[in-house]
Design an enzyme around this catalytic site. Structure first.
Site, PDB file in Angstrom:
ATOM      1  N   TYR A  53     -38.480   6.686   5.182  1.00  0.00           N
ATOM      2  CA  TYR A  53     -37.450   7.772   5.190  1.00  0.00           C
ATOM      3  C   TYR A  53     -36.550   7.606   6.229  1.00  0.00           C
ATOM      4  O   TYR A  53     -35.249   7.949   6.565  1.00  0.00           O
ATOM      5  CB  TYR A  53     -37.954   9.249   5.038  1.00  0.00           C
ATOM      6  CG  TYR A  53     -38.479   9.376   3.555  1.00  0.00           C
ATOM      7  CD1 TYR A  53     -37.326   9.636   2.592  1.00  0.00           C
ATOM      8  CD2 TYR A  53     -39.596   9.338   3.188  1.00  0.00           C
ATOM      9  CE1 TYR A  53     -37.706   9.822   1.448  1.00  0.00           C
ATOM     10  CE2 TYR A  53     -40.058   9.689   1.873  1.00  0.00           C
ATOM     11  CZ  TYR A  53     -39.108   9.830   0.740  1.00  0.00           C
ATOM     12  OH  TYR A  53     -39.451   9.969  -0.500  1.00  0.00           O
ATOM     13  N   GLN A  88     -29.195  15.526  -6.329  1.00  0.00           N
ATOM     14  CA  GLN A  88     -30.511  15.136  -6.131  1.00  0.00           C
ATOM     15  C   GLN A  88     -30.574  14.408  -4.964  1.00  0.00           C
ATOM     16  O   GLN A  88     -31.547  13.901  -4.511  1.00  0.00           O
ATOM     17  CB  GLN A  88     -30.795  14.447  -7.217  1.00  0.00           C
ATOM     18  CG  GLN A  88     -31.037  15.185  -8.686  1.00  0.00           C
ATOM     19  CD  GLN A  88     -31.111  13.974  -9.830  1.00  0.00           C
ATOM     20  OE1 GLN A  88     -31.925  13.783 -10.298  1.00  0.00           O
ATOM     21  NE2 GLN A  88     -29.692  13.750 -10.250  1.00  0.00           N
ATOM     22  N   ASN A  89     -29.512  14.137  -4.295  1.00  0.00           N
ATOM     23  CA  ASN A  89     -29.359  13.097  -3.106  1.00  0.00           C
ATOM     24  C   ASN A  89     -29.991  13.712  -1.760  1.00  0.00           C
ATOM     25  O   ASN A  89     -29.709  14.954  -1.698  1.00  0.00           O
ATOM     26  CB  ASN A  89     -28.159  12.763  -3.118  1.00  0.00           C
ATOM     27  CG  ASN A  89     -27.350  11.888  -4.170  1.00  0.00           C
ATOM     28  OD1 ASN A  89     -28.289  11.443  -5.037  1.00  0.00           O
ATOM     29  ND2 ASN A  89     -26.301  11.615  -4.388  1.00  0.00           N
ATOM     30  N   VAL A  90     -30.367  13.082  -0.941  1.00  0.00           N
ATOM     31  CA  VAL A  90     -30.840  13.479   0.141  1.00  0.00           C
ATOM     32  C   VAL A  90     -29.950  13.160   1.288  1.00  0.00           C
ATOM     33  O   VAL A  90     -30.460  13.620   2.405  1.00  0.00           O
ATOM     34  CB  VAL A  90     -32.495  13.065   0.493  1.00  0.00           C
ATOM     35  CG1 VAL A  90     -33.248  13.734  -0.643  1.00  0.00           C
ATOM     36  CG2 VAL A  90     -32.600  11.604   0.331  1.00  0.00           C
ATOM     37  N   ASP A  91     -29.201  12.415   1.020  1.00  0.00           N
ATOM     38  CA  ASP A  91     -28.067  12.359   1.970  1.00  0.00           C
ATOM     39  C   ASP A  91     -27.162  13.459   2.201  1.00  0.00           C
ATOM     40  O   ASP A  91     -27.277  14.316   1.349  1.00  0.00           O
ATOM     41  CB  ASP A  91     -27.192  10.848   1.648  1.00  0.00           C
ATOM     42  CG  ASP A  91     -26.270  11.217   0.414  1.00  0.00           C
ATOM     43  OD1 ASP A  91     -25.449  12.035   0.304  1.00  0.00           O
ATOM     44  OD2 ASP A  91     -26.427  10.059  -0.467  1.00  0.00           O
ATOM     45  N   HIS A 106     -33.506  17.993  -3.995  1.00  0.00           N
ATOM     46  CA  HIS A 106     -34.883  17.315  -3.651  1.00  0.00           C
ATOM     47  C   HIS A 106     -34.958  17.050  -2.332  1.00  0.00           C
ATOM     48  O   HIS A 106     -35.482  16.229  -1.758  1.00  0.00           O
ATOM     49  CB  HIS A 106     -34.512  15.917  -4.329  1.00  0.00           C
ATOM     50  CG  HIS A 106     -34.660  15.690  -5.844  1.00  0.00           C
ATOM     51  ND1 HIS A 106     -34.318  14.642  -6.532  1.00  0.00           N
ATOM     52  CD2 HIS A 106     -35.079  16.437  -6.721  1.00  0.00           C
ATOM     53  CE1 HIS A 106     -34.524  14.917  -7.720  1.00  0.00           C
ATOM     54  NE2 HIS A 106     -35.143  16.109  -7.886  1.00  0.00           N
ATOM     55  N   CYS A 117     -47.604  24.891   8.546  1.00  0.00           N
ATOM     56  CA  CYS A 117     -46.970  26.295   8.432  1.00  0.00           C
ATOM     57  C   CYS A 117     -45.950  26.501   7.767  1.00  0.00           C
ATOM     58  O   CYS A 117     -45.078  27.557   7.790  1.00  0.00           O
ATOM     59  CB  CYS A 117     -46.878  26.691  10.173  1.00  0.00           C
ATOM     60  SG  CYS A 117     -45.431  26.008  10.777  1.00  0.00           S
ATOM     61  N   CYS A 136     -45.862  25.606  15.411  1.00  0.00           N
ATOM     62  CA  CYS A 136     -47.374  25.797  15.500  1.00  0.00           C
ATOM     63  C   CYS A 136     -47.992  25.005  16.137  1.00  0.00           C
ATOM     64  O   CYS A 136     -49.231  24.687  16.303  1.00  0.00           O
ATOM     65  CB  CYS A 136     -47.886  26.180  13.928  1.00  0.00           C
ATOM     66  SG  CYS A 136     -48.059  24.448  13.101  1.00  0.00           S
ATOM     67  N   SER A 174     -29.091   8.797 -13.622  1.00  0.00           N
ATOM     68  CA  SER A 174     -29.546   8.099 -14.723  1.00  0.00           C
ATOM     69  C   SER A 174     -30.204   8.905 -15.705  1.00  0.00           C
ATOM     70  O   SER A 174     -30.455   8.347 -16.885  1.00  0.00           O
ATOM     71  CB  SER A 174     -30.460   6.855 -14.307  1.00  0.00           C
ATOM     72  OG  SER A 174     -31.625   7.556 -13.608  1.00  0.00           O
TER      73      SER A 174
HETATM   74  P1  OAD Z   1     -30.984   6.297 -10.429  1.00  0.00           P
HETATM   75  O1  OAD Z   1     -31.028   5.107  -9.478  1.00  0.00           O
HETATM   76  O2  OAD Z   1     -31.942   6.684 -11.320  1.00  0.00           O
HETATM   77  O3  OAD Z   1     -29.500   6.358 -11.075  1.00  0.00           O
HETATM   78  C1  OAD Z   1     -28.282   6.104 -10.618  1.00  0.00           C
HETATM   79  C2  OAD Z   1     -27.370   6.222 -11.804  1.00  0.00           C
HETATM   80  O4  OAD Z   1     -25.958   6.019 -11.226  1.00  0.00           O
HETATM   81  C3  OAD Z   1     -27.474   5.069 -12.731  1.00  0.00           C
HETATM   82  O5  OAD Z   1     -27.448   5.720 -13.855  1.00  0.00           O
HETATM   83  C4  OAD Z   1     -26.225   4.098 -12.381  1.00  0.00           C
HETATM   84  O6  OAD Z   1     -25.501   3.468 -13.836  1.00  0.00           O
HETATM   85  C5  OAD Z   1     -25.147   5.018 -11.827  1.00  0.00           C
HETATM   86  N1  OAD Z   1     -24.123   4.617 -10.858  1.00  0.00           N
HETATM   87  C6  OAD Z   1     -24.647   3.556 -10.217  1.00  0.00           C
HETATM   88  N2  OAD Z   1     -23.378   2.945  -9.499  1.00  0.00           N
HETATM   89  C7  OAD Z   1     -22.394   4.087  -9.648  1.00  0.00           C
HETATM   90  C8  OAD Z   1     -21.016   4.300  -9.315  1.00  0.00           C
HETATM   91  N3  OAD Z   1     -20.371   3.458  -8.563  1.00  0.00           N
HETATM   92  N4  OAD Z   1     -20.321   5.157  -9.964  1.00  0.00           N
HETATM   93  C9  OAD Z   1     -21.116   6.023 -10.962  1.00  0.00           C
HETATM   94  N5  OAD Z   1     -22.337   6.030 -11.321  1.00  0.00           N
HETATM   95  C10 OAD Z   1     -22.819   4.809 -10.623  1.00  0.00           C
HETATM   96  O7  OAD Z   1     -30.629   7.572  -9.613  1.00  0.00           O
HETATM   97  P2  OAD Z   1     -30.786   9.055  -9.745  1.00  0.00           P
HETATM   98  O8  OAD Z   1     -30.585   9.438 -11.165  1.00  0.00           O
HETATM   99  O9  OAD Z   1     -30.140  10.160  -8.786  1.00  0.00           O
HETATM  100  O10 OAD Z   1     -36.046  11.335  -6.445  1.00  0.00           O
HETATM  101  O11 OAD Z   1     -32.363   9.275  -9.233  1.00  0.00           O
HETATM  102  C11 OAD Z   1     -33.052  10.814  -9.689  1.00  0.00           C
HETATM  103  C12 OAD Z   1     -34.139  10.907  -8.469  1.00  0.00           C
HETATM  104  O12 OAD Z   1     -34.988   9.680  -8.808  1.00  0.00           O
HETATM  105  C13 OAD Z   1     -33.700  10.932  -7.122  1.00  0.00           C
HETATM  106  O13 OAD Z   1     -33.348  12.119  -6.488  1.00  0.00           O
HETATM  107  C14 OAD Z   1     -35.271  10.508  -6.528  1.00  0.00           C
HETATM  108  C15 OAD Z   1     -35.337   9.358  -7.474  1.00  0.00           C
HETATM  109  O14 OAD Z   1     -36.753   8.881  -7.684  1.00  0.00           O
HETATM  110  C16 OAD Z   1     -36.939  11.578  -5.683  1.00  0.00           C
HETATM  111  O15 OAD Z   1     -37.112  10.452  -4.867  1.00  0.00           O
HETATM  112  C17 OAD Z   1     -37.727  12.826  -5.873  1.00  0.00           C
END
Ligand code: OAD
Length: 229
Positions: A53, A88-91, A106, A117, A136, A174
């Site tokens: 991280y 879902q992004n952590v940025d 997330h 704590c 703490c 995705s």
């Molecule tokens: P993924 O990496 O699973 O999916 C990213 C999606 O973005 C894919 O469907 C790509 O096709 C699409 N993509 C890539 N480049 C793109 C662009 N320039 N414009 C538009 N779409 C684009 O990421 P997430 O779905 O965000 O959780 O993943 C969900 C969660 O899984 C995350 O929050 C994280 C991960 O494990 C935890 O860590 C708890």
């Protein structure tokens, strides 16, 4: 005023240079989810998890919001729309792009959380297992990230907003990780129209009323321009 709930995932930050998770060169090709994104992985090797991280935090700090983040901020500023971004992004690229109404379901790289704590405070650039909690004193500091097996933040608020929405939009995800992957079905169940904006069809693409595919920096500003006309 139209109420719009927008779910975002790693794809919206991809063109800012932040790696997605499930692409061929994605983060999960190099790291095992079990090792770096579960409570069990953290218990087994906290230094490894902090290194993972810390690297994500450095990458996010070096990145800048792109045209898709800025378009969502412009939509929020438009008086005809009431916008909630559920990410879902952590940025923090949504906030730096100008969005205010953002839920980090997330968690966030900019947060530190005490395992002992539950005190939260701003994360330093580099975190280590020996960091002490300012409240703490326990040396049980973790990033304020929701890991697999943990409950995402503010789910009741998110579901309430979804049920009350006039439109649900999913951008750059995705559709593999629940409960976010289920929002399209939840929205449909509540009679809310649904739109997917993603580079390619997501796992749940057929559930959306409409899907548009292409890079977020193109299709998100184009959609915002269309509805703010
Ligand atoms: P993924 O990496 O699973 O999916 C990213 C999606 O973005 C894919 O469907 C790509 O096709 C699409 N993509 C890539 N480049 C793109 C662009 N320039 N414009 C538009 N779409 C684009 O990421 P997430 O779905 O965000 O959780 O993943 C969900 C969660 O899984 C995350 O929050 C994280 C991960 O494990 C935890 O860590 C708890």
């Amino acid at each position: 005023m139209a109420k719009i709930v927008i779910l975002t995932g790693a794809g919206i930050s991809a063109e800012s240079g932040i790696r997605t998770f499930r692409a061929a060169d994605g983060l999960w090709e190099e790291h095992r989810i079990e090792d770096v994104a579960t409570p069990e992985g953290f218990a087994a090797d906290p230094a490894l998890v902090h290194r993972f991280y810390n690297a994500r935090r450095a990458a996010a700090a070096a990145a800048a919001p792109n045209a898709a983040h800025r378009a969502l901020a412009a939509l929020e500023a438009d008086p005809q729309h009431q916008v909630l971004v559920v990410t879902q992004n952590v940025d923090d690229l949504h906030e730096r792009g100008g969005s205010h109404n953002v839920i980090h379901m997330h968690g966030t790289l900019n947060g530190a959380l005490c395992h002992a704590c539950e005190h939260r405070w701003p994360a330093p650039a580099v975190m280590a297992p020996t960091d002490a909690c300012p409240a703490c004193g326990a040396r049980a500091t973790r990033p304020d990230i929701v890991w697999f097996g943990e409950m995402p933040y503010r789910m009741e608020d998110i579901w309430a907003a979804l049920r009350a929405a006039d439109l649900f939009v999913s951008i750059g995800t995705s559709g593999n990780v629940y409960p976010a992957a289920g929002f399209v079905a939840d929205a449909r169940h509540a009679g809310v129209p649904t739109l997917e904006l993603n580079l390619e069809p997501s796992a749940g693409t057929r559930l959306f009323d409409e899907a548009r595919h292409g890079p977020a920096t193109q299709i998100v500003p184009a959609w915002v321009a269309e509805i703010c006309r």
